[in-house]
Scaffold this motif. Structure first.
Motif, PDB file in Angstrom:
ATOM      1  N   GLN A 266       0.823  -1.203   0.000  1.00  0.00           N
ATOM      2  CA  GLN A 266       0.000   0.000   0.000  1.00  0.00           C
ATOM      3  C   GLN A 266       0.858   1.254   0.000  1.00  0.00           C
TER       4      GLN A 266
ATOM      5  N   LEU B 230       2.021   1.652  -3.479  1.00  0.00           N
ATOM      6  CA  LEU B 230       0.902   2.083  -4.324  1.00  0.00           C
ATOM      7  C   LEU B 230       0.581   3.557  -4.100  1.00  0.00           C
ATOM      8  N   ASP B 231       0.566   3.995  -2.839  1.00  0.00           N
ATOM      9  CA  ASP B 231       0.312   5.416  -2.543  1.00  0.00           C
ATOM     10  C   ASP B 231       1.345   6.306  -3.232  1.00  0.00           C
TER      11      ASP B 231
ATOM     12  N   THR C 281       3.072   5.596  -5.845  1.00  0.00           N
ATOM     13  CA  THR C 281       2.913   5.497  -7.294  1.00  0.00           C
ATOM     14  C   THR C 281       1.753   6.347  -7.779  1.00  0.00           C
TER      15      THR C 281
ATOM     16  N   VAL D 280      -1.163   0.253 -12.734  1.00  0.00           N
ATOM     17  CA  VAL D 280      -1.556   0.751 -11.419  1.00  0.00           C
ATOM     18  C   VAL D 280      -2.847   0.078 -10.959  1.00  0.00           C
TER      19      VAL D 280
ATOM     20  N   MET E 193      -1.930  -3.289  -9.694  1.00  0.00           N
ATOM     21  CA  MET E 193      -1.286  -3.164  -8.388  1.00  0.00           C
ATOM     22  C   MET E 193      -2.332  -2.986  -7.287  1.00  0.00           C
ATOM     23  N   ALA E 194      -3.307  -2.119  -7.535  1.00  0.00           N
ATOM     24  CA  ALA E 194      -4.343  -1.848  -6.538  1.00  0.00           C
ATOM     25  C   ALA E 194      -5.223  -3.065  -6.303  1.00  0.00           C
TER      26      ALA E 194
ATOM     27  N   THR F  58      -3.328  -5.731  -4.317  1.00  0.00           N
ATOM     28  CA  THR F  58      -3.145  -5.307  -2.933  1.00  0.00           C
ATOM     29  C   THR F  58      -4.415  -5.510  -2.125  1.00  0.00           C
TER      30      THR F  58
ATOM     31  N   VAL G 202       4.060  -5.486  -6.487  1.00  0.00           N
ATOM     32  CA  VAL G 202       3.653  -4.085  -6.398  1.00  0.00           C
ATOM     33  C   VAL G 202       4.865  -3.171  -6.216  1.00  0.00           C
TER      34      VAL G 202
ATOM     35  N   ALA H 160       6.193  -0.427  -8.826  1.00  0.00           N
ATOM     36  CA  ALA H 160       6.323   0.967  -8.417  1.00  0.00           C
ATOM     37  C   ALA H 160       7.703   1.519  -8.766  1.00  0.00           C
TER      38      ALA H 160
END
Length: 389
Positions: A264, A267-268, A270, A294, A297-298, A301, A340, A344
């Motif tokens: 996470q 991801l944040d 990115t 993306v 990835m989300a 996750t 992830v 990123a």
């Protein structure tokens, strides 16, 4: 899935933990030395009440703690987890005397624990450990020899001597005590292992720090005839493997939570980078190849998060399929986090490889969870075994 939605108070608590990790624990982590025990950081976890909660809460609570801390300070998450791993056998299976002697300091962050299961030749196959616990026979006037106790030679078995080596041990060589798993019955496999509480100052115990890819306090222990007695046994003699597995079944979903927290965080970072970075005439997020990655990835996750929460909830409800659900959670979450974080880094480009960048840090951190507490391949073996049972 509404069944796994957090309650408002749980969400508020997670938000608070992320703030604490970023504002209070991160500065302490930055003052520490990579690969060494950061006692001020451990003590801060105690002062904040997190170590107390670690030993009084269920598996889901543990997962929420580890995920939230990992998003703001991976070092704080790891310090919490290593303290829990090393002391959980004492808290869960130790004697009243052991708990009274050691757990107050552990909860306060003043006493540091280590979990000593793995060996140079017995990592994933923990039941194959060879560190020997050999009986020590004692003689003397007024002893068991004169009272007729003991074996045919009149000797009474009262203590053991531990001899061998442990490797990849949490908080070694800095811990104040270790939960050490030793072979008390040769040739008995998993049923011949005993768990011992070994204070770090016992004669014959020494250790060396290992320089690892991840900046964690990990080392080796050498036990050269270290004496332990009945009062040092955690649980029941020859049943220590169950103590180890009960601990690992609790912590495996939370390893997945650690991985989800890192995923996470990546991801944040990115989302912020791809929304603000301009390339080829517009923001990166407008490139389909970027936005689709993306989205993947989300999605992974969130799927990992739900698996972790499901496994933790199953553990808290004492459901029969805990080994399978725990293995699935750890497997999927750690593999997802690797994907992830790597994605990123790719989307950030060379800046993510610079020492000190968040993603450079996460890239080094994310690799180890796919190995420790049961490698990915071991998790697949557990899952398959449970499916065919």
């Amino acid at each position: 899935m509404p069944g796994f939605a957090l309650e408002p108070e749980q969400q508020t608590w997670c938000d608070t933990l992320r703030t604490l990790a970023r504002e209070k624990l991160r500065p302490l982590a930055e003052q520490g030395e990579a690969g060494h025990l950061n006692r001020p950081l451990v003590e801060a976890l105690g002062e904040l009440g997190l170590l107390e909660r670690l030993f009084t809460s269920g598996a889901l609570d543990l997962c929420l703690m580890r995920e939230s801390l990992a998003r703001g300070c991976t070092e704080a998450e790891t310090a919490l987890a290593l303290q829990g791993l090393g002391a959980a056998p004492v808290a869960r299976a130790g004697t009243d005397e052991q708990r009274a002697r050691w757990m107050p300091g552990v909860r306060a962050g003043r006493t540091v624990a280590g979990f000593a299961l793995s060996e140079p030749g017995a990592g994933s196959d923990a039941a194959a450990l060879t560190l020997a616990a050999e009986p020590e026979r004692r003689y003397g006037s007024g002893s068991a020899r004169e009272s007729g106790a003991g074996g045919s030679d009149g000797a009474a078995v009262g203590d053991w001597r531990l001899s061998g080596e442990k490797c990849w041990i949490s908080n070694a060589p800095y811990a104040d005590f270790y939960t050490v798993f030793a072979r008390t019955t040769p040739g008995a496999g998993a049923r011949g292992i005993t768990a011992f509480l070994v204070p770090a100052d016992r004669a014959g115990l020494s250790g060396t720090a290992l320089d690892m890819l991840s900046p964690h306090p990990i080392g080796t222990l050498v036990l050269d005839g270290v004496r332990v007695g009945r009062a040092d046994v955690i649980g029941v003699p020859d049943r220590g493997f169950r103590v180890a597995m009960d601990t690992l079944n609790l912590f495996r979903p939370s390893v997945g939570a650690f991985a989800v927290g890192m995923a996470q965080a990546a991801l944040d970072a990115t989302l912020a980078h791809t929304a603000g970075r301009t390339a080829f005439g517009g923001p990166l997020k407008d490139l389909q190849s970027v936005s689709h990655l993306v989205a993947e990835m989300a999605t992974r996750t969130e799927a990992a998060r739900l698996l972790v929460y499901a496994a933790a909830s199953a553990y808290d409800r004492n459901e029969p399929d805990v080994p399978k659900s725990s293995a699935m959670a750890k497997l999927f979450a750690t593999e997802t986090a690797q994907f992830v974080v790597d994605s990123a880094v790719q989307l950030h480009g060379a800046r993510a490889l610079r020492r000190g960048h968040l993603l450079e840090h996460l890239y080094r951190e994310v690799r180890a969870p796919r190995i420790y507490e049961g490698a990915t391949e071991v998790q697949r073996t557990i899952i398959a075994k449970e499916l065919y049972a």
